[in-house]
Design a protein around this motif. Structure first.
Motif, short mmCIF file in Angstrom:
data_model
loop_
_atom_site.label_atom_id
_atom_site.label_comp_id
_atom_site.label_asym_id
_atom_site.label_seq_id
_atom_site.Cartn_x
_atom_site.Cartn_y
_atom_site.Cartn_z
N ASN A 5 -7.29 8.72 -6.21
CA ASN A 5 -8.37 9.61 -5.79
C ASN A 5 -9.34 8.89 -4.85
OD1 ASN A 5 -10.02 11.81 -5.58
ND2 ASN A 5 -10.94 11.59 -7.61
N TRP A 6 -9.31 9.27 -3.56
CA TRP A 6 -10.19 8.69 -2.56
C TRP A 6 -11.43 9.55 -2.33
CZ3 TRP A 6 -9.13 3.91 -0.75
CH2 TRP A 6 -7.83 3.44 -0.91
N MET A 7 -11.48 10.74 -2.92
CA MET A 7 -12.56 11.68 -2.61
C MET A 7 -13.95 11.18 -3.01
SD MET A 7 -11.00 13.84 -0.95
CE MET A 7 -9.44 14.68 -0.68
N PRO A 8 -14.13 10.58 -4.20
CA PRO A 8 -15.48 10.08 -4.52
C PRO A 8 -16.00 9.06 -3.53
CG PRO A 8 -14.13 10.19 -6.50
CD PRO A 8 -13.21 10.44 -5.34
N LEU A 46 -12.36 16.40 -6.28
CA LEU A 46 -13.41 15.40 -6.42
C LEU A 46 -13.23 14.60 -7.70
CD1 LEU A 46 -16.12 14.15 -5.52
CD2 LEU A 46 -17.26 16.03 -6.71
N HIS A 47 -12.78 15.25 -8.76
CA HIS A 47 -12.67 14.59 -10.07
C HIS A 47 -11.23 14.21 -10.42
CE1 HIS A 47 -16.58 16.75 -10.35
NE2 HIS A 47 -16.92 15.66 -10.98
N GLY A 48 -10.35 14.14 -9.43
CA GLY A 48 -9.01 13.60 -9.65
C GLY A 48 -8.00 14.57 -10.20
N ARG A 49 -8.32 15.87 -10.26
CA ARG A 49 -7.35 16.86 -10.72
C ARG A 49 -6.61 17.43 -9.51
NH1 ARG A 49 -12.06 17.86 -13.78
NH2 ARG A 49 -12.65 19.54 -12.36
N HIS A 50 -5.64 16.69 -9.01
CA HIS A 50 -4.96 17.04 -7.77
C HIS A 50 -3.69 17.83 -8.05
CE1 HIS A 50 -6.87 13.24 -5.73
NE2 HIS A 50 -7.75 14.03 -6.28
N ASP A 51 -3.18 18.48 -7.00
CA ASP A 51 -1.88 19.14 -7.09
C ASP A 51 -0.80 18.08 -7.31
OD1 ASP A 51 -3.15 21.52 -6.62
OD2 ASP A 51 -2.59 21.62 -4.49
N ASP A 52 0.22 18.42 -8.10
CA ASP A 52 1.32 17.48 -8.35
C ASP A 52 2.11 17.25 -7.07
OD1 ASP A 52 0.70 17.17 -11.03
OD2 ASP A 52 1.99 18.82 -11.65
N PRO A 53 2.62 16.04 -6.85
CA PRO A 53 3.54 15.82 -5.73
C PRO A 53 4.85 16.56 -5.98
CG PRO A 53 3.41 13.86 -7.12
CD PRO A 53 2.36 14.80 -7.62
N HIS A 95 -13.88 -0.11 4.43
CA HIS A 95 -14.43 0.48 3.21
C HIS A 95 -13.32 0.99 2.30
CE1 HIS A 95 -18.88 1.28 4.44
NE2 HIS A 95 -18.40 0.19 4.99
N LEU A 96 -12.20 1.43 2.90
CA LEU A 96 -11.09 1.98 2.14
C LEU A 96 -10.03 0.94 1.81
CD1 LEU A 96 -10.59 5.32 4.10
CD2 LEU A 96 -11.93 4.97 2.04
N LEU A 97 -9.76 0.05 2.77
CA LEU A 97 -8.69 -0.92 2.60
C LEU A 97 -9.16 -2.24 2.02
CD1 LEU A 97 -6.86 -0.27 5.99
CD2 LEU A 97 -6.16 0.53 3.73
N GLY A 98 -10.46 -2.51 2.11
CA GLY A 98 -10.98 -3.76 1.58
C GLY A 98 -10.62 -4.97 2.42
N SER A 100 3.58 3.14 4.81
CA SER A 100 3.22 4.56 4.92
C SER A 100 1.90 4.84 4.21
CB SER A 100 4.34 5.41 4.31
OG SER A 100 4.02 6.78 4.37
N VAL A 101 1.68 4.25 3.05
CA VAL A 101 0.40 4.43 2.36
C VAL A 101 -0.73 3.88 3.21
CG1 VAL A 101 -0.94 3.75 0.34
CG2 VAL A 101 1.43 4.44 0.06
N ASP A 102 -0.53 2.71 3.78
CA ASP A 102 -1.56 2.09 4.62
C ASP A 102 -1.88 2.96 5.83
OD1 ASP A 102 -3.05 -0.62 5.21
OD2 ASP A 102 -2.05 -0.07 7.08
N MET A 103 -0.85 3.54 6.45
CA MET A 103 -1.06 4.41 7.61
C MET A 103 -1.83 5.67 7.22
SD MET A 103 1.74 6.51 9.85
CE MET A 103 1.97 7.58 8.43
N SER A 104 -1.49 6.26 6.09
CA SER A 104 -2.18 7.48 5.66
C SER A 104 -3.64 7.21 5.35
CB SER A 104 -1.48 8.06 4.43
OG SER A 104 -0.15 8.46 4.74
N ILE A 105 -3.93 6.05 4.76
CA ILE A 105 -5.32 5.70 4.47
C ILE A 105 -6.09 5.48 5.76
CG2 ILE A 105 -6.81 3.96 3.40
CD1 ILE A 105 -4.69 3.61 1.25
#
Length: 474
Positions: free
Chosen positions: A59-62, A32-39, A338-341, A320-325
């Motif tokens: 971070n898309w979670m918020p 939620l606060h952007g502390r994600h696992d490293d790629p 709402h996500l892509l604007g 690929s980013v667009d597809m995942s979103i």
């Protein structure tokens, strides 16, 4: 079963729940606060790679939490039956709503919804303060737990706890615990050290049941709660990995590389003797070549060949980013715009269709959270000594958050009044942006106008020969 369990045993069970769910809720909180696992990175990754990994977190979670939470706003409460012993003008402003305003829940309700949407559940506690007034405040899921006889169907826990201070070194942690009758002070050295837990009865809380209420976004038949973040963690990791690969390609391979073969670079020479300067291995030291977009290379040797290496196309990464979103939007029931604007050239019908899934999800949340608020209102009525403690027909009123102009709403409400014969007062709550305080003010003004009209009618009947204006003036 709950009545036969000692307070110490209840405290052990509740702290064990916090210990069991701690890692899972901490992981949700991190995402939620952007502390994600490293790629993924190669084992020999250097500091530059790790910098790109940190910058790849998107971070898309918020947004997944905030989008439905911003459509959840309780704007009033309608009791199932008028409060006994109160005059008619006070019935509109119910004691339960007075408790809501006193608790400042107009502003604080958002944190309760966001906690429930993020972690799957949050809590409130309704109790008397030091002045004897009834107030309700939110409790974090990271610090609180509750026990239910039937966690899938019961809305009343038989015990609940919230940690007020975590243990640190030799300092014991502190917590507050409630059962069906009393409040207890709990101390502990760690969540998994059952022998260190102590309980002390503090007071009777005054309610006939545990004063803690659970707000759950989704509860399955096993009693498990699920928020909107946990199912999206895998998709969030996929987006971060793709953006990391995009940044790596953009940093190292997005520029065309010029090559030259068969050309010996100039070397350093001793300014006095003209002999080549050698390094420690006995090899000549080449001079740096100042090559940029403003310069060109030439060679005297006809065997020298110039060439280039093409840059890596970035379009595939962006797609690929667009597809995942889009996958994220579909799975989370969030409208893609709402996500892509991207809202250009969308008709009103297309926007409505895109919002349908989100509207259904919000309606589900309103139903679940509305039941929890109704229990809070019953608890507040019981603690305040009002008759609403057994009012199971009351309901909360959610603010209409749809984007409509006042002119459109007025036209629609006017047609409902004229064509369907719905009373005008029954449509007041559907006016966009109207608050409970405004409704009460309208009710009072309408009653005052009705009183003046009734007085004028009575005077007219008493003096039928006098004009209506003079009768009202009299």
């Amino acid at each position: 079963m709950a009545a036969s369990v000692s307070p110490a045993a209840l405290a052990r069970q509740l702290l064990a729940i916090l210990n069991r769910d701690g890692d899972r809720l901490k992981r949700i909180d991190d995402y939620l606060h952007g502390r994600h696992d490293d790629p993924y990175m190669p084992p020999q990754a250097d500091d530059e790679y790790r910098l790109l990994a940190r910058r790849s977190v998107s971070n898309w979670m918020p947004l997944l939490v905030g989008t439905p939470a911003q459509a959840l706003y309780v704007d009033g409460y309608r009791p199932g039956s008028p409060a006994e012993g109160l005059p008619a003008e006070v019935e509109t402003a119910s004691p339960e709503w007075g408790h809501w305003q006193r608790s400042r829940l107009d502003a604080r309700q958002a944190a309760i919804y966001r906690g429930a949407l993020a972690y799957g559940h949050s809590f409130t506690v309704t109790e008397r303060d030091a002045d004897g007034l009834v107030r309700t405040k939110g409790l974090s899921a990271l610090r609180s737990a509750a026990l239910f006889e039937d966690p899938a169907n019961d809305d009343t826990p038989y015990a609940a706890i919230t940690v007020t201070a975590w243990p640190s070194g030799d300092t014991r942690g502190r917590a507050r615990m409630w059962d069906g009758r009393s409040e207890y002070a709990v101390t502990f050295l760690s969540l998994d050290d059952a022998k260190s837990i102590t309980t002390t009865r503090m007071r009777r809380h005054g309610s006939s049941e545990c004063p803690v209420t659970r707000f759950a976004s989704l509860v399955d038949l096993e009693g498990r709660t699920l928020g909107v973040i946990e199912p999206m963690i895998a998709l969030q990791d996929r987006i971060n990995q793709t953006i990391f690969d995009l940044l790596v390609a953009q940093t190292y391979a997005s520029v065309k590389v010029r090559t030259a073969t068969g050309m010996a670079p100039p070397i350093q020479r001793d300014p006095e003797t003209g002999e080549p300067v050698l390094d420690e291995q006995g090899n000549p030291i080449p001079l740096p070549i100042n090559h940029n977009a403003r310069r060109f290379l030439f060679a005297e040797d006809p065997d020298v060949q110039f060439g280039s290496l093409d840059e890596t196309p970035l379009g595939g990464f962006i797609e690929s980013v667009d597809m995942s979103i889009r996958h994220l939007a579909a799975v989370s029931q969030t409208p893609p715009h709402h996500l892509l604007g991207q809202i250009a050239n969308l008709s009103a019908e297309a926007l409505l269709a895109a919002e349908t899934a989100l509207s259904r999800k919000i309606a589900e949340f309103r139903t679940a959270f509305g039941e929890s608020w109704e229990r809070v209102f019953r608890l507040s009525a019981e603690l305040a000594g009002h008759s609403g403690s057994d009012d199971y027909q009351g309901e909360v009123i959610w603010r209409d958050m749809e984007s409509r102009s006042l002119a459109q709403a007025a036209d629609a409400l006017g047609k409902l009044r004229e064509q369907l014969g719905i009373p005008a007062r029954g449509l007041w709550r559907r006016v966009p942006g109207v608050t409970q305080t405004e409704l009460e003010d309208w009710e009072q003004k309408a009653e005052d106008e009705d009183s003046v009209a009734q007085l004028a009618s009575a005077l007219t009947r008493a003096t039928p020969d006098a004009p209506a204006e003079s009768a009202v003036a009299a």
